[in-house]
Design a protein around this motif. Structure first.
Motif, PDB file in Angstrom:
ATOM      1  N   UNK A 117      37.895  51.708  38.687  1.00 40.74           N
ATOM      2  CA  UNK A 117      38.785  52.589  38.434  1.00 40.74           C
ATOM      3  C   UNK A 117      38.206  53.915  38.334  1.00 40.74           C
ATOM      4  N   UNK A 118      39.190  54.964  37.798  1.00 46.99           N
ATOM      5  CA  UNK A 118      38.963  56.209  37.747  1.00 46.99           C
ATOM      6  C   UNK A 118      37.938  56.594  36.707  1.00 46.99           C
ATOM      7  N   UNK A 119      37.443  55.601  35.717  1.00 41.05           N
ATOM      8  CA  UNK A 119      36.381  56.161  34.797  1.00 41.05           C
ATOM      9  C   UNK A 119      35.904  54.839  34.207  1.00 41.05           C
ATOM     10  N   UNK A 120      34.527  54.772  33.889  1.00 39.96           N
ATOM     11  CA  UNK A 120      34.033  53.581  33.101  1.00 39.96           C
ATOM     12  C   UNK A 120      34.569  53.386  32.009  1.00 39.96           C
ATOM     13  N   UNK A 121      34.949  51.962  31.363  1.00 39.99           N
ATOM     14  CA  UNK A 121      35.301  51.782  30.359  1.00 39.99           C
ATOM     15  C   UNK A 121      35.700  50.096  30.152  1.00 39.99           C
ATOM     16  N   UNK A 122      36.637  49.876  29.436  1.00 41.62           N
ATOM     17  CA  UNK A 122      37.206  48.620  29.194  1.00 41.62           C
ATOM     18  C   UNK A 122      38.719  48.681  29.504  1.00 41.62           C
ATOM     19  N   UNK A 123      39.274  47.555  29.997  1.00 39.31           N
ATOM     20  CA  UNK A 123      40.669  47.449  30.138  1.00 39.31           C
ATOM     21  C   UNK A 123      40.934  45.912  30.051  1.00 39.31           C
ATOM     22  N   UNK A 124      42.362  45.682  30.069  1.00 33.53           N
ATOM     23  CA  UNK A 124      42.957  44.205  29.951  1.00 33.53           C
ATOM     24  C   UNK A 124      43.428  44.007  31.329  1.00 33.53           C
ATOM     25  N   UNK A 125      42.997  42.819  31.968  1.00 29.12           N
ATOM     26  CA  UNK A 125      43.495  42.121  33.120  1.00 29.12           C
ATOM     27  C   UNK A 125      44.724  41.265  32.950  1.00 29.12           C
ATOM     28  N   UNK A 126      45.853  41.356  33.433  1.00 26.97           N
ATOM     29  CA  UNK A 126      46.960  40.274  33.501  1.00 26.97           C
ATOM     30  C   UNK A 126      46.499  39.201  34.573  1.00 26.97           C
ATOM     31  N   UNK A 127      46.155  38.359  34.143  1.00 25.85           N
ATOM     32  CA  UNK A 127      45.388  37.105  35.064  1.00 25.85           C
ATOM     33  C   UNK A 127      46.676  36.066  35.238  1.00 25.85           C
ATOM     34  N   UNK A 128      47.045  36.031  36.650  1.00 22.73           N
ATOM     35  CA  UNK A 128      47.809  34.862  36.895  1.00 22.73           C
ATOM     36  C   UNK A 128      47.050  33.553  37.409  1.00 22.73           C
ATOM     37  N   UNK A 129      47.001  32.519  36.793  1.00 20.11           N
ATOM     38  CA  UNK A 129      46.100  31.420  37.152  1.00 20.11           C
ATOM     39  C   UNK A 129      46.667  30.569  38.396  1.00 20.11           C
ATOM     40  N   UNK A 130      48.031  30.697  38.533  1.00 20.15           N
ATOM     41  CA  UNK A 130      48.471  30.228  39.670  1.00 20.15           C
ATOM     42  C   UNK A 130      48.685  31.092  41.059  1.00 20.15           C
ATOM     43  N   UNK A 131      48.721  32.382  40.757  1.00 17.59           N
ATOM     44  CA  UNK A 131      48.838  33.224  41.878  1.00 17.59           C
ATOM     45  C   UNK A 131      47.566  34.447  41.386  1.00 17.59           C
TER      46      UNK A 131
END
Length: 269
Positions: A117-131
């Motif tokens: 991303x634009x800067x180091x850090x933490x984020x939250x991924x919206x994960x789609x297990x079927x896609x």
């Protein structure tokens, strides 16, 4: 495709990983077998993907951002076998497949479970297990719905198939992920020359570009991006790359015609 009414009321949010055989006989680990076959067909037949890896030199790295299970990495390595390959995928299960696939087929490559991303850090991924390939740090339900419906229209899906696809697409998990920048990646891995930077991050493409320091751009020769054209983003990406000396070619896969997803190949000498 199964009848949607045969699906359970609550789909499992953690389906088991699988394996599938590519047309060339290679066996790969996959999050979903059908998704892997579809993606390989798209990637391996797409002229920009093949053009992007042509003529890469041994002293140039290939950096695959949003590598999913590594199918594009496998294609790039096949076309440019002497180039060093570094692949990034933040979704845990997709990363597990990526790591296994690179170890099995490209033992000299590097897999990293990070987002860029634009800067180091933490984020939250919206994960789609079927896609899993549609997992994202950048939620936009309207854009997702538009592209999903366009895709279904373009493949002339029947109503039962549409219902199955919609239901499976809407199964999500939220996963904390580590974010780094391309500048940090190049420094960490000792990369000065990038023959190909591939970015497929579901609406995060501008942030990945923002994470490249100006001093690093002269060492990058080609950029292959999937761009979601929301609020003029396609024009912003092309304009930025043109300002850096790149010439861009834009196209759409047939299944995305009418949607926001475009493929940009930017090149310079």
């Amino acid at each position: 495709m199964p009848n949607p009414w045969d699906l359970p009321d609550e789909l499992p949010t953690d389906p088991p990983l699988t394996r599938c055989e590519l047309p060339d006989g290679r066996v790969v680990s996959a999050v979903q077998e059908a998704e892997a076959h579809t993606l390989w067909e798209e990637i391996s037949s797409a002229a920009p993907y093949r053009r992007a890896a042509e003529g890469l030199r041994p002293d140039e790295a290939v950096i695959d951002v949003g590598a999913h299970i590594g199918l594009a990495s496998l294609l790039f390595a096949q076309l440019a076998p002497d180039s060093r390959l570094i692949a990034f995928e933040p979704a845990p299960k997709a990363y597990t497949c990526l790591d296994e696939n690179l170890a099995r087929h490209l033992p000299g490559a590097t897999a990293s479970r990070q987002a860029l991303g634009a800067a180091p850090g933490k984020s939250e991924l919206i994960y789609r297990p079927y896609v899993a390939s549609a997992s994202t740090l950048y939620d936009n339900a309207e854009d997702d719905a538009r592209n999903l419906e366009v895709h279904l229209d373009n493949v002339d899906a029947n109503e039962q198939t549409r219902e199955v696809v919609r239901r499976t697409f809407n199964v999500t998990q939220r996963v904390p992920v580590e974010v780094t920048t391309l500048t940090a990646v190049m420094a960490e891995h000792g990369v000065d020359r990038v023959g190909l930077l591939k970015i497929d991050v579901e609406r995060g493409e501008l942030d990945v570009l923002d994470g490249i320091d100006p001093a690093r751009w002269p060492g990058i020769r080609r950029v292959l991006l999937e761009v979601h054209d929301i609020e003029g983003r396609l024009g912003q990406v092309v304009s930025r790359l043109a300002g850096l000396g790149f010439q861009a070619t834009i196209c759409q896969w047939g299944v995305y015609v009418g949607g926001s997803v475009h493929l940009v190949l930017a090149e310079r000498d």
